[in-house]
Write a protein that holds these residues in place. Structure first.
Motif, PDB file in Angstrom:
ATOM      1  N   VAL A  27      73.760  23.099  34.809  1.00 22.23           N
ATOM      2  CA  VAL A  27      74.012  23.431  37.335  1.00 22.23           C
ATOM      3  C   VAL A  27      75.209  23.219  36.789  1.00 22.23           C
ATOM      4  O   VAL A  27      76.250  23.435  38.015  1.00 22.23           O
ATOM      5  CB  VAL A  27      72.997  22.376  37.627  1.00 22.23           C
ATOM      6  N   ARG A  30      77.654  25.395  35.593  1.00 26.80           N
ATOM      7  CA  ARG A  30      78.018  27.005  36.527  1.00 26.80           C
ATOM      8  C   ARG A  30      78.561  26.851  37.594  1.00 26.80           C
ATOM      9  O   ARG A  30      78.994  27.510  38.322  1.00 26.80           O
ATOM     10  CB  ARG A  30      76.358  27.534  36.573  1.00 26.80           C
ATOM     11  N   SER A  31      78.071  25.413  37.961  1.00 26.70           N
ATOM     12  CA  SER A  31      78.611  25.107  39.743  1.00 26.70           C
ATOM     13  C   SER A  31      79.930  24.425  39.506  1.00 26.70           C
ATOM     14  O   SER A  31      80.776  25.218  40.315  1.00 26.70           O
ATOM     15  CB  SER A  31      77.680  23.981  40.845  1.00 26.70           C
ATOM     16  N   GLY A  35      80.532  27.506  42.322  1.00 30.45           N
ATOM     17  CA  GLY A  35      80.431  27.078  43.341  1.00 30.45           C
ATOM     18  C   GLY A  35      78.636  27.081  43.570  1.00 30.45           C
ATOM     19  O   GLY A  35      77.764  26.984  42.540  1.00 30.45           O
ATOM     20  N   VAL A  36      78.032  26.892  44.238  1.00 29.84           N
ATOM     21  CA  VAL A  36      76.715  26.564  44.836  1.00 29.84           C
ATOM     22  C   VAL A  36      75.849  27.994  44.760  1.00 29.84           C
ATOM     23  O   VAL A  36      74.631  27.476  44.554  1.00 29.84           O
ATOM     24  CB  VAL A  36      76.693  25.517  45.359  1.00 29.84           C
ATOM     25  N   SER A  39      74.905  29.266  42.073  1.00 31.10           N
ATOM     26  CA  SER A  39      73.816  27.965  40.527  1.00 31.10           C
ATOM     27  C   SER A  39      71.823  28.425  41.327  1.00 31.10           C
ATOM     28  O   SER A  39      72.087  27.357  40.635  1.00 31.10           O
ATOM     29  CB  SER A  39      74.736  27.126  41.070  1.00 31.10           C
ATOM     30  N   SER A 168      75.212  19.909  42.247  1.00 31.98           N
ATOM     31  CA  SER A 168      75.898  21.002  42.176  1.00 31.98           C
ATOM     32  C   SER A 168      76.367  21.415  43.441  1.00 31.98           C
ATOM     33  O   SER A 168      77.925  21.702  43.518  1.00 31.98           O
ATOM     34  CB  SER A 168      74.883  22.366  42.509  1.00 31.98           C
ATOM     35  N   THR A 169      76.260  20.795  44.444  1.00 34.02           N
ATOM     36  CA  THR A 169      77.230  20.756  45.690  1.00 34.02           C
ATOM     37  C   THR A 169      78.516  19.463  44.755  1.00 34.02           C
ATOM     38  O   THR A 169      79.951  20.004  45.503  1.00 34.02           O
ATOM     39  CB  THR A 169      76.955  19.956  46.526  1.00 34.02           C
ATOM     40  N   ALA A 172      80.794  21.400  42.126  1.00 33.26           N
ATOM     41  CA  ALA A 172      81.565  22.446  43.099  1.00 33.26           C
ATOM     42  C   ALA A 172      82.586  22.202  43.929  1.00 33.26           C
ATOM     43  O   ALA A 172      83.881  22.641  43.732  1.00 33.26           O
ATOM     44  CB  ALA A 172      80.433  23.355  44.519  1.00 33.26           C
ATOM     45  N   ARG A 175      86.021  21.904  41.576  1.00 34.71           N
ATOM     46  CA  ARG A 175      86.010  22.579  40.753  1.00 34.71           C
ATOM     47  C   ARG A 175      88.267  23.339  40.876  1.00 34.71           C
ATOM     48  O   ARG A 175      88.371  23.146  39.856  1.00 34.71           O
ATOM     49  CB  ARG A 175      85.568  24.181  41.631  1.00 34.71           C
TER      50      ARG A 175
END
Length: 206
Positions: A27, A30-31, A35-36, A39, A168-169, A172, A175
């Motif tokens: 997770v 990918r995030s 991004g969220v 994901s 995830s947030t 992201a 990033r």
């Protein structure tokens, strides 16, 4: 299930969900890359897989494990092979895939992401051990009612989804610090090595 037991169970799920493992790292990776939004399917796949194990544990997974050990050995080795394969692909993913390419089919991308999340969680020994060893400390499985099962399923879904969405947030939001080719390259190698290591660990379990 009493209110106190439900709170303790939900808290345990929250802690369990953020414990480092292949699902959490997948997770994160990918995030960081997408991004969220892209994901969510993977997160749902992980959550659904965990709920399947919850239901199986409530319905006698330990009995099945004891009496169908060969079947579980095949499942374990297949899961290990998948994790190693996925890790190898991540290790060798070109940096330009994360920086430049866009998916041509959003539906296929979400389905693939969901299946990856489901299989990663299904093959993770941490998930199996948690529901086999930890679940009986919260509830007497011999006296399990339908309402207990529904409540446990809801609390599991809510706890896992909330924890993974927070992860995830946060990833992201970070990033912007992983947009260079060298940073993405290191991320690929780290994620790939983690996946392959998890697969090797799973294959070595007896």
């Amino acid at each position: 299930m009493t209110i106190e037991t439900g709170i303790l169970f939900f808290t345990a799920i929250l802690i369990f969900a953020v414990t480092p493992g292949p699902g959490v790292f997948a997770v994160l990776a990918r995030s960081l890359a997408f991004g969220v939004h892209r994901s969510l399917a993977m997160i749902i796949g992980i959550v659904i897989s965990d709920i399947v194990y919850l239901l199986m544990a409530c319905k006698g997974l330990s009995y099945i494990a004891e009496n169908w050990s060969q079947v579980f050995t095949i499942i374990r080795l297949a899961g290990a092979a998948y994790l190693i394969y996925l890790g190898w692909n991540i290790w060798n993913t070109p940096v330009t895939f994360y920086l430049d390419e866009k998916p041509t089919n959003q539906a296929n991308d979400h389905i693939k992401s969901f299946l990856q999340g489901f299989l990663i969680s299904a093959s993770n020994p941490k998930v199996i051990l948690f529901y086999l060893a930890f679940l009986p400390t919260f509830i007497d499985l011999s006296n399990l009612t339908g309402s207990d099962l529904l409540l446990m399923g809801f609390l599991t879904f809510a706890g896992l989804f909330l924890s993974l969405i927070i992860i995830s947030t946060g990833a992201a939001a970070a990033r912007q610090y992983f947009q260079s080719k060298s940073a993405i390259g290191r991320l690929n190698k780290t994620a790939g090595a983690t996946m392959m290591g998890a697969g090797a660990f799973l294959a070595s379990r007896q």
